[in-house]
Design an enzyme around this catalytic site. Structure first.
Site, PDB file in Angstrom:
ATOM      1  N   GLU A  37       7.215  -1.421   1.430  1.00  0.00           N
ATOM      2  CA  GLU A  37       7.980  -2.662   1.404  1.00  0.00           C
ATOM      3  C   GLU A  37       8.552  -2.878   0.002  1.00  0.00           C
ATOM      4  O   GLU A  37       7.815  -2.937  -0.972  1.00  0.00           O
ATOM      5  CB  GLU A  37       7.072  -3.820   1.801  1.00  0.00           C
ATOM      6  CG  GLU A  37       6.513  -3.671   3.211  1.00  0.00           C
ATOM      7  CD  GLU A  37       5.245  -4.492   3.441  1.00  0.00           C
ATOM      8  OE1 GLU A  37       4.950  -5.355   2.599  1.00  0.00           O
ATOM      9  OE2 GLU A  37       4.560  -4.242   4.454  1.00  0.00           O
ATOM     10  N   GLU A  59       2.127  -2.750   7.634  1.00  0.00           N
ATOM     11  CA  GLU A  59       1.228  -1.905   6.836  1.00  0.00           C
ATOM     12  C   GLU A  59       0.576  -0.788   7.641  1.00  0.00           C
ATOM     13  O   GLU A  59       0.396   0.329   7.131  1.00  0.00           O
ATOM     14  CB  GLU A  59       0.149  -2.776   6.186  1.00  0.00           C
ATOM     15  CG  GLU A  59       0.629  -3.600   5.007  1.00  0.00           C
ATOM     16  CD  GLU A  59       1.406  -4.842   5.401  1.00  0.00           C
ATOM     17  OE1 GLU A  59       2.019  -5.473   4.516  1.00  0.00           O
ATOM     18  OE2 GLU A  59       1.394  -5.188   6.616  1.00  0.00           O
ATOM     19  N   GLN A 119       2.082  -3.150  -0.502  1.00  0.00           N
ATOM     20  CA  GLN A 119       2.645  -3.948  -1.590  1.00  0.00           C
ATOM     21  C   GLN A 119       1.586  -4.620  -2.460  1.00  0.00           C
ATOM     22  O   GLN A 119       1.671  -4.591  -3.685  1.00  0.00           O
ATOM     23  CB  GLN A 119       3.604  -4.987  -1.018  1.00  0.00           C
ATOM     24  CG  GLN A 119       4.451  -5.659  -2.077  1.00  0.00           C
ATOM     25  CD  GLN A 119       5.532  -6.517  -1.455  1.00  0.00           C
ATOM     26  OE1 GLN A 119       5.262  -7.609  -0.961  1.00  0.00           O
ATOM     27  NE2 GLN A 119       6.752  -6.025  -1.476  1.00  0.00           N
ATOM     28  N   ASP A 130      -4.359  -7.031  -1.188  1.00  0.00           N
ATOM     29  CA  ASP A 130      -4.828  -7.942  -0.141  1.00  0.00           C
ATOM     30  C   ASP A 130      -4.322  -7.535   1.242  1.00  0.00           C
ATOM     31  O   ASP A 130      -4.962  -7.811   2.254  1.00  0.00           O
ATOM     32  CB  ASP A 130      -4.334  -9.363  -0.435  1.00  0.00           C
ATOM     33  CG  ASP A 130      -4.739  -9.839  -1.816  1.00  0.00           C
ATOM     34  OD1 ASP A 130      -5.705 -10.590  -1.915  1.00  0.00           O
ATOM     35  OD2 ASP A 130      -4.082  -9.427  -2.796  1.00  0.00           O
ATOM     36  N   TYR A 131      -3.166  -6.895   1.299  1.00  0.00           N
ATOM     37  CA  TYR A 131      -2.558  -6.548   2.584  1.00  0.00           C
ATOM     38  C   TYR A 131      -3.115  -5.261   3.176  1.00  0.00           C
ATOM     39  O   TYR A 131      -2.745  -4.875   4.292  1.00  0.00           O
ATOM     40  CB  TYR A 131      -1.045  -6.413   2.431  1.00  0.00           C
ATOM     41  CG  TYR A 131      -0.350  -7.643   1.899  1.00  0.00           C
ATOM     42  CD1 TYR A 131      -0.949  -8.898   1.953  1.00  0.00           C
ATOM     43  CD2 TYR A 131       0.915  -7.555   1.319  1.00  0.00           C
ATOM     44  CE1 TYR A 131      -0.317 -10.025   1.457  1.00  0.00           C
ATOM     45  CE2 TYR A 131       1.554  -8.684   0.823  1.00  0.00           C
ATOM     46  CZ  TYR A 131       0.925  -9.915   0.889  1.00  0.00           C
ATOM     47  OH  TYR A 131       1.564 -11.021   0.391  1.00  0.00           O
ATOM     48  N   ILE A 132      -4.000  -4.612   2.449  1.00  0.00           N
ATOM     49  CA  ILE A 132      -4.514  -3.331   2.946  1.00  0.00           C
ATOM     50  C   ILE A 132      -5.370  -3.514   4.189  1.00  0.00           C
ATOM     51  O   ILE A 132      -5.562  -2.583   4.972  1.00  0.00           O
ATOM     52  CB  ILE A 132      -5.289  -2.591   1.842  1.00  0.00           C
ATOM     53  CG1 ILE A 132      -5.285  -1.083   2.116  1.00  0.00           C
ATOM     54  CG2 ILE A 132      -6.710  -3.119   1.703  1.00  0.00           C
ATOM     55  CD1 ILE A 132      -5.638  -0.240   0.933  1.00  0.00           C
ATOM     56  N   PHE A 133      -5.843  -4.746   4.404  1.00  0.00           N
ATOM     57  CA  PHE A 133      -6.663  -4.974   5.596  1.00  0.00           C
ATOM     58  C   PHE A 133      -5.858  -4.784   6.875  1.00  0.00           C
ATOM     59  O   PHE A 133      -6.419  -4.451   7.920  1.00  0.00           O
ATOM     60  CB  PHE A 133      -7.281  -6.375   5.554  1.00  0.00           C
ATOM     61  CG  PHE A 133      -8.403  -6.485   4.562  1.00  0.00           C
ATOM     62  CD1 PHE A 133      -9.615  -5.875   4.800  1.00  0.00           C
ATOM     63  CD2 PHE A 133      -8.231  -7.179   3.374  1.00  0.00           C
ATOM     64  CE1 PHE A 133     -10.651  -5.950   3.887  1.00  0.00           C
ATOM     65  CE2 PHE A 133      -9.263  -7.278   2.453  1.00  0.00           C
ATOM     66  CZ  PHE A 133     -10.472  -6.663   2.705  1.00  0.00           C
ATOM     67  N   HIS A 181      -2.831 -12.797  -3.482  1.00  0.00           N
ATOM     68  CA  HIS A 181      -2.301 -11.723  -4.310  1.00  0.00           C
ATOM     69  C   HIS A 181      -3.242 -11.374  -5.455  1.00  0.00           C
ATOM     70  O   HIS A 181      -2.830 -10.773  -6.435  1.00  0.00           O
ATOM     71  CB  HIS A 181      -0.931 -12.113  -4.898  1.00  0.00           C
ATOM     72  CG  HIS A 181       0.142 -12.232  -3.880  1.00  0.00           C
ATOM     73  ND1 HIS A 181       0.330 -13.379  -3.147  1.00  0.00           N
ATOM     74  CD2 HIS A 181       1.083 -11.360  -3.451  1.00  0.00           C
ATOM     75  CE1 HIS A 181       1.337 -13.209  -2.317  1.00  0.00           C
ATOM     76  NE2 HIS A 181       1.808 -12.002  -2.479  1.00  0.00           N
TER      77      HIS A 181
END
Length: 803
Positions: A494, A525, A547, A550-553, A592
């Site tokens: 992203e 993701e 990005q 935190d978004y890796i989940f 973040h």
């Protein structure tokens, strides 16, 4: 039997008849394996069984259109397909059920996976790539029934990349991108987000992918009305259908018992995907599942009599047989003869597999019984050891566990005794365990010459008049060198393309290297990781950007179920050297500034987890990883992109070592271990501690998986006799993991004069703002006071209580 694919365009009637009989034999062979396999579970020889019965005909059709170089990404119903390609024999199926630990006898995983999980070998014995264009390929299955979808996207995208990239050596991987990625999924699992995300992403990317949806109206015991709106996935997906004006999917719908319609549908799908690079969905309806979902239960429990009767009448094998007789291709007597011969063949394969499985166990049992007999004769606990021996003798079909239990229990009765026969038992037990444990535990990482730990450190070099630049510039210019050096390296995520990522670490690189090598993606993701996984399986070197950490989940299931355990679950026969690039720690707010390192460390064994404190270190990690062949997660410090660093003159050529800590401040009083952004706070606290007479040694962990393989932290503690681990994960998270590594694995407890301690963030998510950061995560004052308290306990006179 002849399993070479022939299409309706080049087949004579005699060939057609031969193909029909061949396909019928495979269908019956597969069904017979399913029926006898279930019985083996019910007898207790196998622990669990899940089979492909009821899906035989469409899988035969798929196999006819599957070509060398193609890849399958399916799930545990595809045994007929694998058998039709000659990649799975009846004996293989039974060795899989018995969990035989010999990769030659059980080529799918050497007993590590349940039956029904299929793989082909992509690697030679030395870990180098085979020529994947000269074989039919199956990526390694996982049980999560939509988990194969993200990887499927990447397998298909690899063909598009090979068709469009310049200067890439595709010798072992692609013939001008003509390969198709074939996915399979049950209709109920199309409800999963992974499926729907993959469908959307593949439609956007326009990749050569054919997805088969096996629709038998149930998902486990639950009927379609609870899974799918309108009970018809084709209707849901109709909006994805391509038109003359807009790109999209070719959508096909075909009944699973209609042999000729299936053959035409798959031939058509193959041509469209292969030539036009258009994704295709084949919805195969009116299928059955004659034995229910698995050996865990019977479908009579949840299907009514009308449904059971319908399934009996519309079983695809039964309908195929009726069609063969109706068309006069052969006679009922010939088919009966074929069926009887196949039953004999499968029964023979079952017996041979069980005998081969037990053979080595029986030999070892004989050895152990003899040793126990001799040991019992000398022992004062003769009767107890004799009972262990007799219990073992009574086990006619021993497994490895029986041998281990018997030898280890017997040793308990020999405690305090010393004679040659006891030593024999000790040596036998030690040898057995040493040889057996790797059968279950080896190949989590690459321990060979191409493994990441084998890459020697090369330090950054600096000119006399070194320029101090923003950290992002070092990353950017190092990536530039990487893309020059590795034509098969690509990066995507992203905001990664046009603007060069949110922190400009890729600034200008899309313009230089093109949209295929430096690419933007949608907000998705899971399939970003899937793209990377599939492309890595086919010889490319993808860097997939998430990005923010935190978004890796959103992608964690794919990372843990697929990427991290791929080498392990294939017994080292496949690899996916995917690099996941992300950024995290210490920003302003809940979403973040996460540092869920404990979660990742415990979920992603099989990957390397690297947490560089600055961008030079990060650049060196990327250089190291591209020299090796293992997956890794690199977490850049989010607040470090604008901090000044000296710019090395050997960009692309220096290598940060993996598994090695770095001492960044010498000291004598206490060892402080930390990593990432927190290091800067620890260093500042160490300066302030020096003002009150406390000299702290500061160690940067750098790599969390693996941590400090050379035990340099132990050497520091031998000097300071105290240790504090500081990080910004939750209590009991990564700091507890590091402390366990230091105290238990390295044995530092023997050198400590004070209790080992950790300092972590609060248990909650970090609150917003500067004050939120200060009161949510460790700060300089926290570190100072924690260390001071340790020294106060040691020497309260020199270090009076602070508050």
């Amino acid at each position: 039997m002849d399993t070479s694919p022939k299409t309706s365009n080049d087949i004579t009637f005699d060939d057609f008849k031969t193909q029909i009989i061949s396909d019928y034999k495979i269908a019956v062979l597969s069904r017979t394996c399913s029926l006898l396999g279930r019985k083996e579970v019910l007898t207790g020889k196998a622990k669990f069984g899940i089979f492909g019965d009821g899906k035989e005909l469409p899988q035969l059709a798929m196999a006819r259109s599957f070509k060398d170089g193609d890849f399958r990404s399916g799930y545990y119903r595809d045994q007929t397909f694998m058998m039709a390609l000659g990649l799975l024999t009846p004996k293989d199926i039974f060795h899989g059920l018995y969990a035989t630990t010999d990769i030659e006898k059980e080529p799918m995983s050497a007993g590590r996976q349940m039956g029904g999980h299929y793989v082909t070998h992509s690697l030679n014995e030395d870990g180098s790539w085979k020529n994947l264009t000269e074989q039919k390929n199956s990526s390694a299955d996982i049980s999560c029934t939509a988990g194969q979808m993200p990887r499927l996207l990447g397998l298909a995208q690899a063909s598009k990349m090979y068709r469009n990239l310049n200067n890439v050596d595709a010798t072992n991987f692609s013939n001008n991108g003509n390969e198709v990625a074939w996915g399979t999924i049950g209709n109920a699992s199309t409800s999963e987000g992974m499926f729907l995300e993959t469908i959307n992403a593949a439609g956007v990317l326009q990749v050569p992918m054919v997805i088969s949806i096996w629709d038998d109206d149930y998902g486990i015991s639950v009927p379609a009305e609870y899974h799918t709106t309108k009970e018809d996935i084709s209707e849901i997906l109709s909006g994805f259908k391509r038109t003359e004006e807009q790109e999209g999917y070719e959508l096909l719908k075909v009944k699973g018992w209609d042999y000729t319609a299936l053959m035409h549908a798959y031939e058509n799908a193959s041509d469209i995907a292969r030539e036009e690079h258009v994704p295709v969905i084949i919805h195969v309806t009116e299928l059955t599942q004659p034995q229910g979902h698995s050996s865990s239960g019977s479908h009579e429990r949840y299907k009514d009599k009308a449904r059971l009767e319908w399934e009996k009448e519309n079983d695809c094998n039964k309908r195929f047989r009726e069609w063969i007789l109706e068309t006069g291709i052969t006679t009922d007597d010939e088919l009966k003869a074929i069926e009887k011969a196949i039953v004999r063949e499968v029964r023979s394969a079952k017996r041979e597999a069980w005998s081969e499985y037990l053979e080595s166990h029986k030999t070892l049992k004989k050895q152990l019984v003899a040793i126990l007999d001799r040991a019992s004769a000398k022992s004062q606990n003769k009767n107890f050891i004799a009972k262990v021996k007799n219990d073992l003798i009574a086990i006619e079909e021993p497994i490895k566990k029986d041998l281990a239990v018997s030898s280890r229990k017997a040793l308990r009765y020999l405690i305090g005794e010393s004679f040659q026969e006891k030593q024999e038992l000790v040596e036998w037990t030690n040898t057995f365990l040493a040889e057996t444990q790797p059968l279950y535990s080896a190949d989590l990482y690459n321990d060979g010459a191409t493994g990441a730990l084998s890459v020697a450190e090369v330090k950054p070099k600096y000119a006399d008049n070194t320029e101090n630049v923003d950290g992002r510039i070092i990353l950017r210019d190092n990536f530039d060198k990487i893309f020059e050096k590795y034509p098969n390296a690509i990066v995507f995520g992203e905001d990664s393309g046009a603007i060069g990522d949110v922190n400009q670490g890729l600034e200008g690189l899309q313009e230089k290297y093109g949209k295929f090598r430096v690419a933007d993606t949608g907000i998705r993701e899971t399939t970003i990781i899937g793209q990377g996984t599939g492309m890595a399986l086919r010889g490319l070197r993808p860097i997939a950007e998430i990005q923010y950490l935190d978004y890796i989940f959103y992608a964690l299931a794919t990372l843990t179920d697929d990427v991290a355990c791929l080498r392990y679950r294939t017994f080292g026969k496949q690899k996916a050297p995917l690099i996941v690039r992300t950024r995290g720690h210490r920003l302003e707010g809940i979403w973040h500034s996460g540092s869920p390192m404990g979660t990742l460390i415990h979920s992603l064994r099989g990957m390397y987890i690297l947490s560089p404190r600055n961008m030079t270190q990060a650049a060196g990690f990327y250089n190291t990883l591209l020299k090796t062949d293992e997956p890794a997660l690199v977490i850049e410090s989010l607040n470090g992109y604008r901090l000044k660093e000296p710019k090395p003159i050997n960009l692309g050529e220096f290598y940060t070592p993996i598994g090695k800590v770095e001492t960044i401040k010498q000291g004598t009083d206490i060892t402080i271990v930390s990593y990432g952004s927190t290091l800067r706070l620890v260093l500042k606290a160490a300066e302030e501690l020096k003002e009150v007479g406390i000299d702290a040694e500061v160690i940067d962990a750098q790599t969390l998986l693996p941590f400090d393989v050379h035990h340099d932290t132990l050497e520091s503690i031998k000097k300071t006799n105290r240790v504090l681990v500081v990080d910004e994960d939750v209590p009991g998270g990564c700091s507890a993991y590091i402390l366990n590594e230091i105290i238990e694995k390295q044995g530092a407890y023997a050198y400590l004069d004070s209790a080992p301690q950790t300092l972590s963030a609060q248990a909650h998510r970090p609150a917003y703002g500067t004050d939120g950061d200060y009161f949510s995560k460790p700060n300089i004052e926290d570190v100072f006071e924690k260390v001071y308290a340790i020294m106060n306990e040691l020497d309260p006179e020199s270090f009076p209580k602070l508050r």
